[in-house]
Write a protein that holds these residues in place. Structure first.
Motif, PDB file in Angstrom:
ATOM      1  N   VAL A 178      45.685  39.731  42.688  1.00  0.00           N
ATOM      2  CA  VAL A 178      44.471  38.923  42.830  1.00  0.00           C
ATOM      3  C   VAL A 178      44.831  37.496  43.228  1.00  0.00           C
ATOM      4  O   VAL A 178      44.192  36.898  44.097  1.00  0.00           O
ATOM      5  CB  VAL A 178      43.664  38.920  41.512  1.00  0.00           C
ATOM      6  CG1 VAL A 178      42.573  37.850  41.535  1.00  0.00           C
ATOM      7  CG2 VAL A 178      43.028  40.280  41.284  1.00  0.00           C
ATOM      8  N   VAL A 202      36.614  34.218  41.492  1.00  0.00           N
ATOM      9  CA  VAL A 202      37.599  35.203  41.034  1.00  0.00           C
ATOM     10  C   VAL A 202      38.936  34.517  40.748  1.00  0.00           C
ATOM     11  O   VAL A 202      39.609  34.811  39.748  1.00  0.00           O
ATOM     12  CB  VAL A 202      37.770  36.326  42.077  1.00  0.00           C
ATOM     13  CG1 VAL A 202      38.941  37.230  41.707  1.00  0.00           C
ATOM     14  CG2 VAL A 202      36.499  37.145  42.190  1.00  0.00           C
ATOM     15  N   LEU A 203      39.317  33.585  41.615  1.00  0.00           N
ATOM     16  CA  LEU A 203      40.552  32.825  41.399  1.00  0.00           C
ATOM     17  C   LEU A 203      40.507  32.082  40.068  1.00  0.00           C
ATOM     18  O   LEU A 203      41.508  32.016  39.343  1.00  0.00           O
ATOM     19  CB  LEU A 203      40.747  31.810  42.533  1.00  0.00           C
ATOM     20  CG  LEU A 203      41.589  32.226  43.727  1.00  0.00           C
ATOM     21  CD1 LEU A 203      41.587  31.129  44.776  1.00  0.00           C
ATOM     22  CD2 LEU A 203      43.009  32.553  43.312  1.00  0.00           C
ATOM     23  N   SER A 252      43.661  36.303  46.814  1.00  0.00           N
ATOM     24  CA  SER A 252      42.553  35.360  46.682  1.00  0.00           C
ATOM     25  C   SER A 252      42.894  33.970  47.199  1.00  0.00           C
ATOM     26  O   SER A 252      41.982  33.196  47.516  1.00  0.00           O
ATOM     27  CB  SER A 252      42.107  35.265  45.217  1.00  0.00           C
ATOM     28  OG  SER A 252      41.642  36.507  44.754  1.00  0.00           O
ATOM     29  N   TRP A 253      44.172  33.624  47.279  1.00  0.00           N
ATOM     30  CA  TRP A 253      44.526  32.335  47.869  1.00  0.00           C
ATOM     31  C   TRP A 253      44.638  32.428  49.389  1.00  0.00           C
ATOM     32  O   TRP A 253      44.306  31.474  50.096  1.00  0.00           O
ATOM     33  CB  TRP A 253      45.832  31.808  47.268  1.00  0.00           C
ATOM     34  CG  TRP A 253      45.610  31.059  45.984  1.00  0.00           C
ATOM     35  CD1 TRP A 253      45.923  31.470  44.721  1.00  0.00           C
ATOM     36  CD2 TRP A 253      44.988  29.788  45.833  1.00  0.00           C
ATOM     37  NE1 TRP A 253      45.540  30.531  43.798  1.00  0.00           N
ATOM     38  CE2 TRP A 253      44.963  29.489  44.446  1.00  0.00           C
ATOM     39  CE3 TRP A 253      44.445  28.865  46.729  1.00  0.00           C
ATOM     40  CZ2 TRP A 253      44.415  28.306  43.943  1.00  0.00           C
ATOM     41  CZ3 TRP A 253      43.904  27.686  46.223  1.00  0.00           C
ATOM     42  CH2 TRP A 253      43.890  27.413  44.858  1.00  0.00           C
ATOM     43  N   THR A 277      42.878  34.484  51.215  1.00  0.00           N
ATOM     44  CA  THR A 277      41.548  34.754  51.768  1.00  0.00           C
ATOM     45  C   THR A 277      40.803  33.481  52.155  1.00  0.00           C
ATOM     46  O   THR A 277      40.256  33.399  53.273  1.00  0.00           O
ATOM     47  CB  THR A 277      40.716  35.598  50.778  1.00  0.00           C
ATOM     48  OG1 THR A 277      41.360  36.862  50.585  1.00  0.00           O
ATOM     49  CG2 THR A 277      39.312  35.836  51.321  1.00  0.00           C
ATOM     50  N   TYR A 324      38.190  42.254  51.158  1.00  0.00           N
ATOM     51  CA  TYR A 324      38.912  41.503  50.118  1.00  0.00           C
ATOM     52  C   TYR A 324      39.315  42.410  48.954  1.00  0.00           C
ATOM     53  O   TYR A 324      40.470  42.394  48.504  1.00  0.00           O
ATOM     54  CB  TYR A 324      38.014  40.365  49.658  1.00  0.00           C
ATOM     55  CG  TYR A 324      38.417  39.674  48.377  1.00  0.00           C
ATOM     56  CD1 TYR A 324      39.551  38.863  48.322  1.00  0.00           C
ATOM     57  CD2 TYR A 324      37.636  39.798  47.229  1.00  0.00           C
ATOM     58  CE1 TYR A 324      39.895  38.210  47.145  1.00  0.00           C
ATOM     59  CE2 TYR A 324      37.975  39.148  46.059  1.00  0.00           C
ATOM     60  CZ  TYR A 324      39.102  38.355  46.023  1.00  0.00           C
ATOM     61  OH  TYR A 324      39.448  37.711  44.861  1.00  0.00           O
ATOM     62  N   VAL A 353      35.113  34.360  45.995  1.00  0.00           N
ATOM     63  CA  VAL A 353      36.569  34.500  45.933  1.00  0.00           C
ATOM     64  C   VAL A 353      37.167  33.403  45.052  1.00  0.00           C
ATOM     65  O   VAL A 353      38.051  33.672  44.222  1.00  0.00           O
ATOM     66  CB  VAL A 353      37.181  34.453  47.346  1.00  0.00           C
ATOM     67  CG1 VAL A 353      38.705  34.344  47.273  1.00  0.00           C
ATOM     68  CG2 VAL A 353      36.788  35.699  48.135  1.00  0.00           C
ATOM     69  N   ILE A 406      43.072  43.653  47.659  1.00  0.00           N
ATOM     70  CA  ILE A 406      43.541  43.512  46.273  1.00  0.00           C
ATOM     71  C   ILE A 406      44.068  44.849  45.753  1.00  0.00           C
ATOM     72  O   ILE A 406      45.124  44.918  45.110  1.00  0.00           O
ATOM     73  CB  ILE A 406      42.411  42.985  45.368  1.00  0.00           C
ATOM     74  CG1 ILE A 406      42.143  41.515  45.663  1.00  0.00           C
ATOM     75  CG2 ILE A 406      42.778  43.174  43.889  1.00  0.00           C
ATOM     76  CD1 ILE A 406      41.023  40.917  44.840  1.00  0.00           C
TER      77      ILE A 406
END
Length: 212
Positions: free
Chosen positions: A150, A108-109, A154-155, A157, A180, A105, A184
């Protein structure tokens, strides 16, 4: 307990003190990144989609993006610190699927952060004085909406993964990542719907001036 005995609480167990410092810095990184990312999404929805991208608003967006970037760097730094501690003291934690999912994750961030700095911020600067989506096709709008989704998901999560200790060694990483990705997708759909609504409303208010 007196003030003079307080340092002993930290010096008696250096390993636990190191873990405490890492946890504190990790929380700061999460707070900065989560707050900044939430602010970025709110700025997009409040100012850039329904109105014009003025120079002051672009500057505010860039500042929030720098805060998110600082939070992300701190997250990586403390994350590697935790991995080192796990390797030295508790190798079993390195097999925790939640840790694997969290690393992906954050990766991805990082990629999304690069997209924001390389694509979204330059576009905002070019659009100064004009609506955000003017001259943009549907695919570009979808990419911008997906980037916002995202960032938000993503933050939140990593925060959720840190809070729910029940997930430790209990849920496979594939399940965590599947949820997740679903979040999204759902958030992207919401962002597209909201930005489309705001864009149409702005068109009506300005007499149908083309937003592209």
């Amino acid at each position: 307990m007196t003030l003079s005995t307080l340092p002993g609480l930290f010096l008696d167990d250096p390993a636990e003190s190191a873990r405490t410092v890492l946890r504190f810095l990790h929380f700061i990184g999460l707070a900065a990144g989560l707050g900044g990312a939430t602010l970025l999404d709110l700025l997009l929805l409040r100012f850039f989609v329904p109105g014009q991208a003025g120079a002051e608003r672009v500057a505010g967006f860039e500042f929030a993006a720098r805060v998110v970037d600082a939070g992300l760097k701190l997250l990586w730094l403390t994350g590697f610190g935790f991995l080192l501690l796990y390797a030295l003291q508790d190798p079993l934690q390195l097999q925790n699927p939640k840790v694997h999912a969290k690393l992906l994750v954050v990766a991805v961030l990082t990629l999304n952060g690069a997209f924001i700095h390389m694509v979204i911020l330059p576009h905002l600067r070019r659009q100064a004085g004009r609506p955000l989506f003017q001259g943009m096709g549907r695919m570009q709008r979808a990419l911008f909406a997906a980037s916002g989704a995202v960032s938000a998901v993503s933050w939140y999560t990593p925060v959720a993964l840190g809070v729910f200790s029940q997930l430790n060694h209990a849920v496979p990483a594939t399940l965590i990542l599947s949820v997740y990705l679903l979040l999204i997708a759902a958030m992207t759909a919401v962002m597209l719907a909201v930005t489309g609504l705001l864009s149409r409303r702005f068109q009506q208010q300005t007499g149908g001036a083309g937003l592209g």
